[in-house]
Design a protein around this motif. Sequence first.
Motif, PDB file in Angstrom:
ATOM      1  N   GLU A 196      -9.213 -21.558 -15.727  1.00  0.00           N
ATOM      2  CA  GLU A 196      -9.904 -22.970 -15.924  1.00  0.00           C
ATOM      3  C   GLU A 196     -10.854 -22.818 -17.275  1.00  0.00           C
ATOM      4  O   GLU A 196     -10.911 -23.538 -18.061  1.00  0.00           O
ATOM      5  CB  GLU A 196     -10.441 -23.636 -14.830  1.00  0.00           C
ATOM      6  CG  GLU A 196      -9.163 -24.087 -13.859  1.00  0.00           C
ATOM      7  CD  GLU A 196      -9.739 -24.568 -12.440  1.00  0.00           C
ATOM      8  OE1 GLU A 196     -11.023 -24.496 -12.561  1.00  0.00           O
ATOM      9  OE2 GLU A 196      -9.098 -24.991 -11.799  1.00  0.00           O
ATOM     10  N   SER A 215     -10.861 -24.656 -20.726  1.00  0.00           N
ATOM     11  CA  SER A 215     -11.540 -25.784 -20.782  1.00  0.00           C
ATOM     12  C   SER A 215     -12.104 -26.179 -21.864  1.00  0.00           C
ATOM     13  O   SER A 215     -12.795 -25.173 -22.601  1.00  0.00           O
ATOM     14  CB  SER A 215     -12.560 -25.731 -19.696  1.00  0.00           C
ATOM     15  OG  SER A 215     -13.676 -26.602 -19.572  1.00  0.00           O
ATOM     16  N   SER A 247     -16.113 -25.799 -21.510  1.00  0.00           N
ATOM     17  CA  SER A 247     -16.370 -24.279 -21.780  1.00  0.00           C
ATOM     18  C   SER A 247     -16.420 -23.694 -22.945  1.00  0.00           C
ATOM     19  O   SER A 247     -17.567 -23.158 -23.302  1.00  0.00           O
ATOM     20  CB  SER A 247     -15.444 -23.399 -20.796  1.00  0.00           C
ATOM     21  OG  SER A 247     -15.718 -21.991 -20.913  1.00  0.00           O
TER      22      SER A 247
END
Length: 671
Positions: A356, A360, A363
């Motif tokens: 993830e 992301s 992120s």
Amino acid sequence: MTSERRTEHIPPGQPRARPASRQLPLTPPAWLLSGLRPSRTPVPWAAVVRAGIAMAAPLAVGFALDEPEYGALVSMGALSGVIGDTADAYRMRILNIAVPQLFGAVGVALGTLVFGHGWLAVGALTLIALVSGMISSIGTVASVSGLLLLLNAAVGAGLPLPKPWWIAPLLLSAGGLFVLALTLLGWPLRGRQPERAAVAGCYRSLAAALEAAGGPGYEERRLEVTQSLNQAYDLILGRRARVHGRNPALVRLLAQLNVLIPLVDAAPAAHLSSRPLPPEVPAAVRALASAVEEGRTGEPVLELPAPHGPSQRAIDTALRHAASIVYRADADPYNADDRLGRPAALRERARRAVREMVLSGASWRYGLRLALCIGLAQALVSLVPVERSYWVALTVTFVLKPDFGSVFSRAVLRALGTAGGLVLAAAVLSEVPRGWWDVPVMAVLAALIPAFTAKGYAFQTAAITPVILLLSDQLNHQGFDLIWPRLLDSLIGCAITLVAGYLLWPESWHTRLGDRLADAVEDSARYVERAFGAADATDADEAAARTARLHARRRIYRELTGVRSEFQRALTEPPPTGARAAAWWPLVVAVERIVDATTAARVRVNHGAESPAPEEVAAITAELRGLAEGVRTSRTPAEVRVGPRPPGAEESVLAPLHQEIVAARAIATEH
């Protein structure tokens, strides 16, 4: 002509604004005052003692061996362990301290290798900042690990550390592990005490909520119940993921926690009845809390008055069932009260988190923000002669942590906290002779860190600043001459963060508060459907529906806790973000009340009230979805447009829910 008194919605922790005509021109803004107001959190005295020992003992050993620089490096590692020791359960403390130490060792090793290499150091720290920012989005342990990776890399690239390159990582890790060893001294005696205390805390917070039911203090107590449940489930389910096979003690704790949920569900019904509960009820819940904490078994003795009405019957039934589970030695032998399911294995959750993180967008955005600020900071100190320039990168790293709160307010509070800490550091560096006197001084200053951390970010900064300066003085022997450069470096770091990490990124001042709130309203609509959508169900179907409602309710209350935390963070931002958050805040409270009213209605149906008609349920869910869409497409509550109110019978079990939705509509459409 009649006048109507309006209730003013003031977010928790926010001061009541003065009327415009009486506002003092020099009064600090509310967002700044909220950060400077010390928290009422109690001082963690065990952590205070541990910090003093962990950071003073390495200095004493260093002086005894005539290697004060080595002692200072071990104390620096202990400082990171003291800051990271925030968990309650001992197993989580191992992760919170040991894992970040590994990343910190890698960081200081990389920083040492590029020390004095000019633009190579700039590029290396920028890349490390990108990685640090991205891994910080995974979770709490990863966030501290990313922080320590970058902090130690900046220290290694900015300070001449002992040679060879592996000495500094070894000493810093030794300091962190020393803190871990001190922390684990109580494990043989208190191995399961944190988990038991967390479950008992849930019972005590619920007792306070039941005591306040029907009165003005219930909402705050209900929020404390949600927070304590979140903490307890995180502790127990986190430990459960690492236990192979069935652990009887852990199964019993989880059963004691799960059996509390029917009582939590019944609390809103008791509150909406507007009648205080008999004092024997909260007293019985507190007695169960003591039994959980002490691990008592036997036959429960409950002296409860006869219940009156559906809400009190629900409380009475849930309380007697909870007592039977709490006092049972082999609680939940057939897993009957373990409805939340076993969490995924730790390895699988780590793999999922990394996947993830890589995919992301949030992120990557945060990693790029942090990399940009660190790159600018290192480029600046490479072009402009700034003494001991590593402090600039340290300031940027501490301020630009998204999970630590508002970037803007943290930059201002860090500048103020650093100034306050430098006053104390100036007194120490000018009056205390270098040598053995530094040991007792360090013990006192280090002990202030956990005590001040509990009071707020500015206070934590003021406590950490003199400690770092005292340790830096052991490495570079500059004494009082460290004061002015440190203040200048901090101001430079805060300025870089405000410009390159805040103002240049629209997401900093265009918040997604409306989207988060709209998601919560949509989840409320689904919760209403789950609560009243199943009719003519078999016993097996009803059991499955009960489990689904439990999952849904826990999920939505946890989500609302996250929404509330996001709003609390936004309230500390300067205008316009803080003003927008304050405008949306009453609707956040209204959504929480809608969920409470839904739960209360379900409890009343379970104890004899007539189920609502499917048409009424459909009308309510449609209205909630319309409200969610209006919130999602509006920038302020006044812009929300909702359809006409559907008709609802005043005697229906959903009448209180209708009233709460009407209140939410009034808030949303208020001009």
